[in-house]
Design a protein around this motif. Structure first.
Motif, mmCIF file in Angstrom:
data_model
loop_
_atom_site.group_PDB
_atom_site.id
_atom_site.type_symbol
_atom_site.label_atom_id
_atom_site.label_comp_id
_atom_site.label_asym_id
_atom_site.label_seq_id
_atom_site.Cartn_x
_atom_site.Cartn_y
_atom_site.Cartn_z
ATOM 1 N N ILE A 1 15.248 48.109 165.015
ATOM 2 C CA ILE A 1 16.080 48.956 164.640
ATOM 3 C C ILE A 1 15.643 49.198 163.205
ATOM 4 C CG2 ILE A 1 18.392 49.379 163.743
ATOM 5 C CD1 ILE A 1 19.313 48.087 166.201
ATOM 6 N N PHE A 2 15.292 50.704 162.965
ATOM 7 C CA PHE A 2 14.621 50.907 161.716
ATOM 8 C C PHE A 2 15.947 51.758 160.679
ATOM 9 C CE2 PHE A 2 11.017 50.477 164.182
ATOM 10 C CZ PHE A 2 10.153 50.022 163.172
ATOM 11 N N PHE A 3 15.789 51.291 159.245
ATOM 12 C CA PHE A 3 16.714 52.120 158.589
ATOM 13 C C PHE A 3 15.530 52.344 157.347
ATOM 14 C CE2 PHE A 3 17.200 47.688 157.206
ATOM 15 C CZ PHE A 3 17.357 47.837 155.888
ATOM 16 N N ASN A 4 16.146 53.193 156.340
ATOM 17 C CA ASN A 4 15.612 53.919 155.239
ATOM 18 C C ASN A 4 14.333 54.627 155.808
ATOM 19 O OD1 ASN A 4 16.635 53.093 152.966
ATOM 20 N ND2 ASN A 4 15.887 51.141 152.664
ATOM 21 N N THR A 5 14.440 55.431 156.657
ATOM 22 C CA THR A 5 13.372 56.228 157.297
ATOM 23 C C THR A 5 13.956 57.667 157.064
ATOM 24 O OG1 THR A 5 14.296 56.093 159.556
ATOM 25 C CG2 THR A 5 12.507 54.300 158.968
ATOM 26 N N ARG A 6 12.921 58.546 157.333
ATOM 27 C CA ARG A 6 13.493 60.116 157.395
ATOM 28 C C ARG A 6 14.372 60.367 158.143
ATOM 29 N NH1 ARG A 6 8.450 63.804 155.448
ATOM 30 N NH2 ARG A 6 8.118 62.474 153.448
ATOM 31 N N SER B 220 27.351 50.221 145.031
ATOM 32 C CA SER B 220 26.705 49.975 145.987
ATOM 33 C C SER B 220 25.945 48.709 145.876
ATOM 34 C CB SER B 220 25.864 50.924 146.255
ATOM 35 O OG SER B 220 24.733 50.925 145.069
ATOM 36 N N VAL B 221 25.223 48.158 146.861
ATOM 37 C CA VAL B 221 24.418 46.922 146.906
ATOM 38 C C VAL B 221 23.159 47.233 145.841
ATOM 39 C CG1 VAL B 221 22.607 45.341 148.155
ATOM 40 C CG2 VAL B 221 25.103 45.790 149.212
ATOM 41 N N ALA B 222 22.913 48.343 145.949
ATOM 42 C CA ALA B 222 21.703 48.696 144.884
ATOM 43 C C ALA B 222 22.234 48.560 143.349
ATOM 44 C CB ALA B 222 21.141 50.062 145.333
ATOM 45 N N HIS B 223 23.376 48.882 143.066
ATOM 46 C CA HIS B 223 23.783 48.835 141.749
ATOM 47 C C HIS B 223 23.899 47.419 141.504
ATOM 48 C CE1 HIS B 223 25.477 53.057 142.220
ATOM 49 N NE2 HIS B 223 25.560 53.056 141.186
ATOM 50 N N TYR B 224 24.316 46.588 142.207
ATOM 51 C CA TYR B 224 24.484 45.105 141.873
ATOM 52 C C TYR B 224 22.878 44.459 141.677
ATOM 53 C CZ TYR B 224 25.787 40.330 142.096
ATOM 54 O OH TYR B 224 25.592 38.857 141.764
ATOM 55 N N VAL B 225 22.259 44.891 142.792
ATOM 56 C CA VAL B 225 21.002 43.868 142.707
ATOM 57 C C VAL B 225 20.171 44.477 141.418
ATOM 58 C CG1 VAL B 225 18.480 43.755 144.047
ATOM 59 C CG2 VAL B 225 20.928 43.390 145.170
ATOM 60 N N GLU B 226 20.309 45.746 141.149
ATOM 61 C CA GLU B 226 19.363 46.451 140.091
ATOM 62 C C GLU B 226 19.964 45.785 138.463
ATOM 63 O OE1 GLU B 226 16.488 48.174 139.989
ATOM 64 O OE2 GLU B 226 16.731 48.534 142.172
ATOM 65 N N ALA B 227 21.010 45.622 138.559
ATOM 66 C CA ALA B 227 21.661 45.360 137.377
ATOM 67 C C ALA B 227 21.612 43.581 137.276
ATOM 68 C CB ALA B 227 23.461 45.096 137.174
ATOM 69 N N LYS C 161 21.496 51.008 154.265
ATOM 70 C CA LYS C 161 20.656 51.132 153.270
ATOM 71 C C LYS C 161 21.374 50.395 152.032
ATOM 72 C CE LYS C 161 18.954 55.314 152.386
ATOM 73 N NZ LYS C 161 18.666 56.673 152.904
ATOM 74 N N ASN C 162 20.839 49.912 151.129
ATOM 75 C CA ASN C 162 21.436 49.235 149.978
ATOM 76 C C ASN C 162 22.019 50.514 148.990
ATOM 77 O OD1 ASN C 162 20.758 46.774 150.596
ATOM 78 N ND2 ASN C 162 18.933 46.639 149.195
ATOM 79 N N SER C 163 21.684 51.686 149.399
ATOM 80 C CA SER C 163 22.383 52.637 148.407
ATOM 81 C C SER C 163 23.542 53.358 149.184
ATOM 82 C CB SER C 163 21.154 53.786 147.977
ATOM 83 O OG SER C 163 20.836 54.274 149.508
#
Length: 145
Positions: A3-8, A32-39, A16-18
């Motif tokens: 199972i693929f995600f983050n694909t076109r 989002s997860v992306a917000h947390y991880v980036e911070a 997706k983390n976003s």
């Protein structure tokens, strides 16, 4: 089967983390997860808060990348734990996501980003797919509950 995600094709875009599936961690709401991880890449509370308040995950990444000198010294030692904590919180907080993750059964989950060679599969599938591995670990734990 994989199972693929983050694909076109945007299949499984909820993985997706976003994705706009907020989480509450460390007593604070993150969009989002992306917000947390980036911070968490930074020890500076001001930078963390700026990332947390950014309207979109892409903006959070841009803010984070604009201050590379503020990267915490131990980031490469803790990043896997930070990611797992955030991804786990996402699937525990959102029943529909938890169900979708568990519905993948034993299929391999692959972050199909061609740019990411650590978190994703990278171009040609030669990346480490750490995010996919974290998701499979969480899926197995949630399925056992």
């Amino acid at each position: 089967m994989a199972i693929f995600f983050n694909t076109r094709g945007e299949h499984h875009s909820e993985f997706k983390n976003s994705s706009a599936h907020g989480i509450k961690l460390d007593g604070v709401y993150w969009r989002s997860v992306a917000h947390y991880v980036e911070a968490q890449r930074f020890s500076c509370p001001e930078v963390q808060e700026k990332v947390r308040k950014s309207p979109y995950a892409f903006a959070a990444r841009s803010i984070a990348r604009a201050v590379p000198d503020a990267l915490r010294d131990d980031w490469f030692d803790v990043r896997d734990r930070v990611m797992e904590k955030a991804v786990r919180a996402k699937f525990e907080a959102h029943a529909e996501l938890r169900a979708a993750l568990c519905a993948t059964g034993k299929a391999e989950i692959i972050d199909g980003s061609v740019l990411g060679t650590y978190w994703g599969a990278g171009a040609g599938g030669t990346g480490q797919n750490k995010l996919g591995k974290i998701m499979m670990k969480i899926r197995d734990e949630l399925s056992d509950e």
